[in-house]
Design a protein around this motif. Sequence first.
Motif, PDB file in Angstrom:
ATOM      1  N   LEU A   9       0.906  -1.116  -0.111  1.00 10.19           N
ATOM      2  CA  LEU A   9      -0.053  -0.079   0.039  1.00 10.19           C
ATOM      3  C   LEU A   9       1.019   1.226   0.039  1.00 10.19           C
ATOM      4  O   LEU A   9       0.580   2.245  -0.553  1.00 10.19           O
ATOM      5  CB  LEU A   9      -1.008   0.016   1.132  1.00 10.19           C
ATOM      6  N   GLY A  10       1.912   1.267   0.568  1.00 10.26           N
ATOM      7  CA  GLY A  10       2.911   2.295   0.647  1.00 10.26           C
ATOM      8  C   GLY A  10       4.517   1.915   0.675  1.00 10.26           C
ATOM      9  O   GLY A  10       4.726   0.547   1.048  1.00 10.26           O
ATOM     10  N   THR A  11       5.189   2.351   0.000  1.00 12.74           N
ATOM     11  CA  THR A  11       6.488   1.896  -0.582  1.00 12.74           C
ATOM     12  C   THR A  11       7.564   2.811  -0.329  1.00 12.74           C
ATOM     13  O   THR A  11       8.770   2.781  -0.722  1.00 12.74           O
ATOM     14  CB  THR A  11       6.704   1.562  -1.885  1.00 12.74           C
ATOM     15  N   GLY A  12       7.343   4.029   0.451  1.00 17.61           N
ATOM     16  CA  GLY A  12       8.214   5.048   0.989  1.00 17.61           C
ATOM     17  C   GLY A  12       9.015   4.879   2.155  1.00 17.61           C
ATOM     18  O   GLY A  12       8.447   4.100   3.111  1.00 17.61           O
ATOM     19  N   THR A  42       3.354   0.713   4.293  1.00 16.19           N
ATOM     20  CA  THR A  42       2.318  -0.421   4.923  1.00 16.19           C
ATOM     21  C   THR A  42       2.129  -1.511   3.741  1.00 16.19           C
ATOM     22  O   THR A  42       2.234  -1.234   2.579  1.00 16.19           O
ATOM     23  CB  THR A  42       0.896   0.309   5.031  1.00 16.19           C
ATOM     24  N   ALA A  43       1.629  -2.885   4.201  1.00 17.00           N
ATOM     25  CA  ALA A  43       1.432  -3.752   3.353  1.00 17.00           C
ATOM     26  C   ALA A  43      -0.115  -4.489   3.564  1.00 17.00           C
ATOM     27  O   ALA A  43      -0.274  -4.589   4.949  1.00 17.00           O
ATOM     28  CB  ALA A  43       2.613  -5.041   3.165  1.00 17.00           C
ATOM     29  N   LEU A  44      -0.648  -5.019   2.818  1.00 19.18           N
ATOM     30  CA  LEU A  44      -1.919  -5.875   3.084  1.00 19.18           C
ATOM     31  C   LEU A  44      -1.923  -7.160   2.689  1.00 19.18           C
ATOM     32  O   LEU A  44      -1.600  -7.355   1.474  1.00 19.18           O
ATOM     33  CB  LEU A  44      -3.123  -5.045   2.724  1.00 19.18           C
ATOM     34  N   LEU A  45      -2.061  -7.976   3.534  1.00 16.25           N
ATOM     35  CA  LEU A  45      -2.034  -9.781   3.085  1.00 16.25           C
ATOM     36  C   LEU A  45      -3.638  -9.905   2.938  1.00 16.25           C
ATOM     37  O   LEU A  45      -4.066  -9.657   4.098  1.00 16.25           O
ATOM     38  CB  LEU A  45      -1.294 -10.296   4.023  1.00 16.25           C
ATOM     39  N   ASP A 257       3.603   2.057  -4.934  1.00 16.53           N
ATOM     40  CA  ASP A 257       2.468   2.074  -4.265  1.00 16.53           C
ATOM     41  C   ASP A 257       1.333   1.443  -4.914  1.00 16.53           C
ATOM     42  O   ASP A 257       0.941   1.847  -5.944  1.00 16.53           O
ATOM     43  CB  ASP A 257       1.965   3.314  -3.731  1.00 16.53           C
ATOM     44  N   GLY A 258       0.784   0.236  -4.643  1.00 15.03           N
ATOM     45  CA  GLY A 258      -0.185  -0.335  -5.081  1.00 15.03           C
ATOM     46  C   GLY A 258       0.293  -1.823  -5.592  1.00 15.03           C
ATOM     47  O   GLY A 258      -0.634  -2.597  -6.046  1.00 15.03           O
TER      48      GLY A 258
END
Length: 264
Positions: A9-12, A42-45, A257-258
């Motif tokens: 969701l976020g990669t910074g 943030t990541a979402l599994l 992101d995404g």
Amino acid sequence: MAGVEIKLLGTGAGPGVPAFFCECAACREARTNPSAARTRSTALLTMDDKGVLIDASPDLRVQLCREGIQDIHTVFLTHWHHDHFAGLGELEYYLRLKDKGRRLPIYLPPGYTGEFTSTFCRLIDVVDLREWEYGRRYDFGMTSVILLRANHGIETGGVLIEAGKKLAYFPDTSWLPEETLLSLQGIDYLVCDATFYGENWYPDTHMSVAEAIELGKRVGAGQTILTHLSMHYSSPVTVEELNRELAGLDGVLASYDGLKVELY
Ligand SMILES: [Zn+2]
Ligand SMILES: [Zn+2]
Ligand SMILES: [Zn+2]
């Protein structure tokens, strides 16, 4: 088992891209081209419609709205740094207005329950706090989540996900401890801290793009996905420049992101 995937969701890194205080080439690129911007990590599994959040960055609300995510089943926090936990406060409205009557399980790093309760006292009655243990297997149907030791100055875990494929998510770490390296041998995907481009300002707590690529080779990862990218510091790099450089390498990808990785 159907439909297991992880979405970044976020990669910074901590300041995000653009950083509000920065005028480097990477930040200028992100201001003119939103697809080059990065929210915090943030990541979402997701499996069988259950969403397990790994970290909760200060950009959490924007990330969940952008991806159309309406339900969160469980949260794991890799460590207690602002850019990974500050979004937890956003969950209060969700828990009081939608997911009523269920306490959201939040797995914290060992020893951090006190920090949570003093920072988020308004959440205490709507969460179920637990402290995760290194090496323990947390099962969600046929998918397992295992916390492995990282090197990041404070108590910090990386997340190993075992579904049909194996993916390791280490958004904040320097070189990994030996026991963790052993667990990652031959992994399908290594999603790795690549905070710095060029000079690594904090080699005890973070990795550079070159070091993350090297780590992927060392564990024999099928694909190394660079994340927690700052793009700033000694040698700012634009997405265009970084992608051009990585195009010549096998099995290395800069996250965005995404980005979605299917695990089953
Ligand atoms: Zn971070
Ligand atoms: Zn910048
Ligand atoms: Zn950190």
